[in-house]
Enzyme design. Structure first.
Site, PDB file in Angstrom:
ATOM      1  N   LYS A  90       0.669  -1.121  -0.021  1.00 34.69           N
ATOM      2  CA  LYS A  90      -0.258  -0.156  -0.452  1.00 34.69           C
ATOM      3  C   LYS A  90       0.957   1.190  -0.107  1.00 34.69           C
ATOM      4  CE  LYS A  90      -4.472  -1.389   1.458  1.00 34.69           C
ATOM      5  NZ  LYS A  90      -4.058  -2.719   1.702  1.00 34.69           N
ATOM      6  N   GLU A 112      -9.905   7.530   3.275  1.00 35.77           N
ATOM      7  CA  GLU A 112     -11.696   6.182   3.832  1.00 35.77           C
ATOM      8  C   GLU A 112     -10.026   4.437   4.589  1.00 35.77           C
ATOM      9  OE1 GLU A 112     -10.642   6.076   0.434  1.00 35.77           O
ATOM     10  OE2 GLU A 112     -10.120   4.279   0.611  1.00 35.77           O
ATOM     11  N   SER A 378       1.718  -9.593  -0.669  1.00 34.32           N
ATOM     12  CA  SER A 378       1.053  -8.341  -0.723  1.00 34.32           C
ATOM     13  C   SER A 378       1.846  -8.158   1.106  1.00 34.32           C
ATOM     14  CB  SER A 378      -0.655  -7.804  -0.938  1.00 34.32           C
ATOM     15  OG  SER A 378      -0.800  -8.968   0.113  1.00 34.32           O
TER      16      SER A 378
END
Ligand SMILES: *Cc1c(COP(=O)(O)O)cnc(C)c1O
Length: 392
Positions: A90, A112, A378
């Protein structure tokens, strides 16, 4: 040759586009006009790549997992996004978008978050860049994700509790969008996955495409050819998967396998498998496959992994899977946990439960001995220890 690229209106085939209220059009159009010139500018590329190297720790290794390779009778490489600063992919997106916001002259970042992973990545890059940061989070999630809320606050962000509806991710998205519409001039809305109205899915795809750019170089060095036979990634909104496949989408030699979260089973009503059971619908400003009940009402998503618990899917992935370009494997909670333990015991790597879905997908595939397979890990599993421990 078939192409899966985005068109000038932000559609991938029939998916994507921009379905937003009038108040929001101006904000989104400003971004749509400027994102490509910014991302393609040498100055942006230089700053982004320097930070990816020195701050995030890229390139992330491409690791030949010998024990897993033996189990499956082929060569399994792991793309180690779990080794990035903050523990997942991310940060690539958060870093790229904050640089775009700076170039646009914005002073304040809003975002968010559901599980809090994206919120922490955004709070991190805001601390780095000295920008004001407000994170919208459902009140229910604030209670469930205490550590991430504390991290965001420690990093200097304001966490704003959203008390509408179910008080989770969907309401947090709505609240962030409303805030953006009310402060379009000084505020940048930093989306966390390859979702949302055009141009967000394309922005996130381009920023995360560093993953497949590195895979190409690393495979060329390890294998003498720059493409694998199979790519495997988990999908929530789809950003790590899109990043993994980006430079291979039009290369039909490469099979694409997407592991989505079946939750308790795709027919159980407690699932996040929008590619397997979703129907066309509009969510968070774009057209895609969404979870719906028999009457066509939106359904909540469920998965043991908070990062895959999303009732839609990014438009690029909806498109390629509807075209048969990718194979979709729906992985249950139980299979994912088993996949996570397998990697831990066989390679000494504790993966995020999201990533464990990609590992579990290997059990559903068959391999030739000379095949080269890349699985994207990930994120790391530290955040998931209490869930894993329930299964020990
Ligand atoms: C958020 C997250 C995901 C899911 O998001 P995508 O946008 O689908 O990549 C997957 N893995 C980890 C570790 C995450 O934190």
């Amino acid at each position: 040759m078939k192409s899966y690229n985005i068109d000038s209106n932000g559609f991938y085939g029939e998916f994507g586009g921009r379905y937003i209220p009038n108040e929001m059009q101006a904000c989104v159009e400003e971004l749509a006009d400027i994102y490509q010139p910014i991302i393609n500018s040498p100055q942006f590329q230089q700053e982004f790549h320097t930070l990816l190297r020195d701050y995030v720790g890229r390139p992330s290794p491409l690791y030949l997992a010998r024990n897993l390779s033996q189990r499956y009778g082929c060569k399994i490489y792991l793309k180690r996004e779990d080794l990035n600063h903050t523990g997942a992919h991310k940060i690539n997106n958060a870093l790229g978008q904050i640089l775009i916001a700076q170039k646009m002259g914005k002073k304040r970042i809003i975002a968010e978050t559901g599980a809090g992973q994206h919120g922490v990545a955004v709070a991190t890059v805001c601390a780095l860049m000295g920008m004001k940061c407000e994170i919208f989070m459902g009140a229910t999630d604030i209670e469930r994700q205490e550590i991430n809320v504390k991290k965001m606050r420690m990093l200097g962000a304001t966490v704003r509790a959203v008390t509408e509806g179910n008080q989770t991710l969907t309401e947090a998205c709505d609240a962030a969008i409303k805030e953006w519409c009310e402060h379009p001039h000084d505020t940048y809305y930093l989306i966390g996955s390859a979702v949302g109205p055009h141009p967000y899915p394309d922005i996130v795809a381009r920023l995360q495409s560093i993953i497949s750019a590195e895979i190409k170089e690393q495979l060329a060095a390890h294998e003498g050819r720059d493409y694998p036979d199979k790519l495997v990634a988990c999908v929530g909104g789809g950003s790590n998967a899109v990043g993994t496949i980006y430079h291979y989408i039009d290369d039909e030699r490469v099979e694409i396998i997407l592991a989505e979260a079946a939750g308790k089973g795709i027919g159980s009503g407690q699932t996040a498998a929008s590619l397997s059971v979703g129907k066309q619908g509009i969510i968070h400003g774009f057209k895609t496959l969404t979870l719906q009940d028999e009457q066509g009402n939106p359904m909540e998503a469920y998965s043991i992994s908070a990062g895959l618990d999303y009732p839609g899917i990014g438009p690029l992935l909806a498109h390629i899977s509807s075209q048969g370009r990718s194979q979709v494997v729906a992985i249950t909670d139980t299979e994912a946990i088993e996949g996570g333990f397998r990697l831990t015991l066989q390679e000494g790597i504790i993966p995020a439960i999201e990533s464990a879905h990609a590992l579990a997908a290997l059990e559903h595939l068959t391999f030739r001995p000379d095949e080269v397979v890349v699985v994207t890990i990930s994120g790391r599993g530290d955040k998931d220890m209490s869930t894993y421990l329930q299964f020990m």
